[in-house]
Enzyme design. Structure first.
Site, mmCIF file in Angstrom:
data_model
loop_
_atom_site.group_PDB
_atom_site.id
_atom_site.type_symbol
_atom_site.label_atom_id
_atom_site.label_comp_id
_atom_site.label_asym_id
_atom_site.label_seq_id
_atom_site.Cartn_x
_atom_site.Cartn_y
_atom_site.Cartn_z
ATOM 1 C CG ASP A 38 87.206 64.447 27.779
ATOM 2 O OD1 ASP A 38 88.005 64.847 26.919
ATOM 3 O OD2 ASP A 38 86.155 63.826 27.501
ATOM 4 C CE1 TYR A 66 88.033 56.243 29.576
ATOM 5 C CE2 TYR A 66 87.279 54.815 27.800
ATOM 6 C CZ TYR A 66 88.090 55.830 28.251
ATOM 7 O OH TYR A 66 88.961 56.449 27.380
ATOM 8 C CG ASP A 80 81.823 66.998 29.795
ATOM 9 O OD1 ASP A 80 81.368 68.159 29.832
ATOM 10 O OD2 ASP A 80 83.007 66.760 29.499
ATOM 11 N NE ARG A 172 83.745 64.353 26.076
ATOM 12 C CZ ARG A 172 84.110 65.304 25.221
ATOM 13 N NH1 ARG A 172 83.378 66.409 25.109
ATOM 14 N NH2 ARG A 172 85.189 65.171 24.475
#
Length: 293
Positions: A38, A66, A80, A172
């Site tokens: 993203d 992540y 987000d 997210r």
């Protein structure tokens, strides 16, 4: 150049932006990426170059690692910080014990609902495109696997997590769902991808660094050759005569003494170390060249 260059993506760029920049740097159109990041996300974005783009199909569900910063207190329509708040902003004090108790329900196999603003397709159209046209989107949950979800830090209304998950997992959605579970709303504030498949942040370079290397004629120094991709696939070395037959699409035998029994795929590599093909088992110890480079 046939292989992978790992980019450390900057905040604000789309994955497509990075591909476009790399096409200019490497002076080739044959570049693709191995998994979208993203715009707010940074970190590992592997780019396949040249004939190695044919190997992208083997990375569609590869694992990712992540580090995520979650802001509790309000949710957004994109899940987000780039989205519009969907609830009043508050400043909750999130307890580490309360949050840790919730995380266990997010570990292991689960069905996860993707964010409405995502690249998932609905009748052939990206979901984010429908949302921009104010068309309601209801995406079905998809199976994902969270191998690890570790709470690294809690500070006021923010928490930092480390996640090791299967491809297709949305951090997210994890942030959004944690906010719902705590009753205060939440969204993903920052996301950094530390690894994608076998590619890590230690191998990554920024676009300015790659531009400098290209200007010095040293871009190939950071290229990961195609033969080093897919390390879980056993390597078999083939003689020149066999290599020519494989490139013509002919099946090739593999010695049972040189290969672990039951391997679905193998990498056929020349004596010079170049990847010739990915072979798929059709009979015990007999492989068909599924992808030829």
């Amino acid at each position: 150049m046939d292989g992978v260059i790992v980019v450390d993506k900057e905040d604000g760029w789309t994955s497509h932006d990075v591909v476009g920049k790399m096409r200019r740097i490497a002076n080739t159109k044959k570049i693709g990426h191995l998994g979208t990041l993203d715009p707010i996300a940074t970190g590992v974005l592997p780019l396949v170059i040249g004939r190695a783009t044919r190997l992208a199909q083997f990375y569609t569900r590869s694992d990712k690692i992540y580090e995520a910063l979650i802001r509790f207190g309000f949710a957004t329509d994109t899940y987000d910080r780039g989205g519009t708040p969907t609830s009043p902003e508050t400043e909750p004090r999130v307890g580490a014990e309360d949050l840790e108790a919730l995380l266990d329900s997010f570990r292991g196999e689960m069905l996860q609902a993707p964010p409405p603003v995502s690249a998932k397709k609905v009748d052939g159209v990206r979901a984010y495109a429908l949302v921009r046209r104010h068309i309601p989107v209801d995406l079905p949950p998809a199976p994902v696997h969270i191998h690890e979800l570790t709470l690294l830090e809690v500070r006021g209304a923010e928490a930092r997590l480390r996640a090791h998950c299967s491809g297709g997992t949305y951090m997210r959605s994890i942030a959004h769902d944690l906010g719902k579970a705590l009753g205060c709303g939440a969204h993903l504030r920052d996301l950094r991808r530390m690894a994608s498949a076998e590619f890590t942040l230690e191998q990554a370079h920024t676009i300015p660094q790659l531009q400098q290397l290209a200007a010095e004629g040293r871009l190939e120094e950071v290229l990961i050759p195609a033969a080093r991709m897919l390390p879980d696939f056993p390597t078999v070395y083939v003689e020149p005569e066999s290599a020519g037959q494989i490139r013509q699409g002919r099946n090739f035998p593999v010695s049972p003494f040189r290969l672990q029994h039951g391997a679905r795929y193998v990498k056929a590599v020349s004596n010079e170390g170049d990847l010739i093909a990915i072979g798929e088992a059709v009979l015990p110890n007999l492989y068909h060249p599924l992808v030829v480079l």
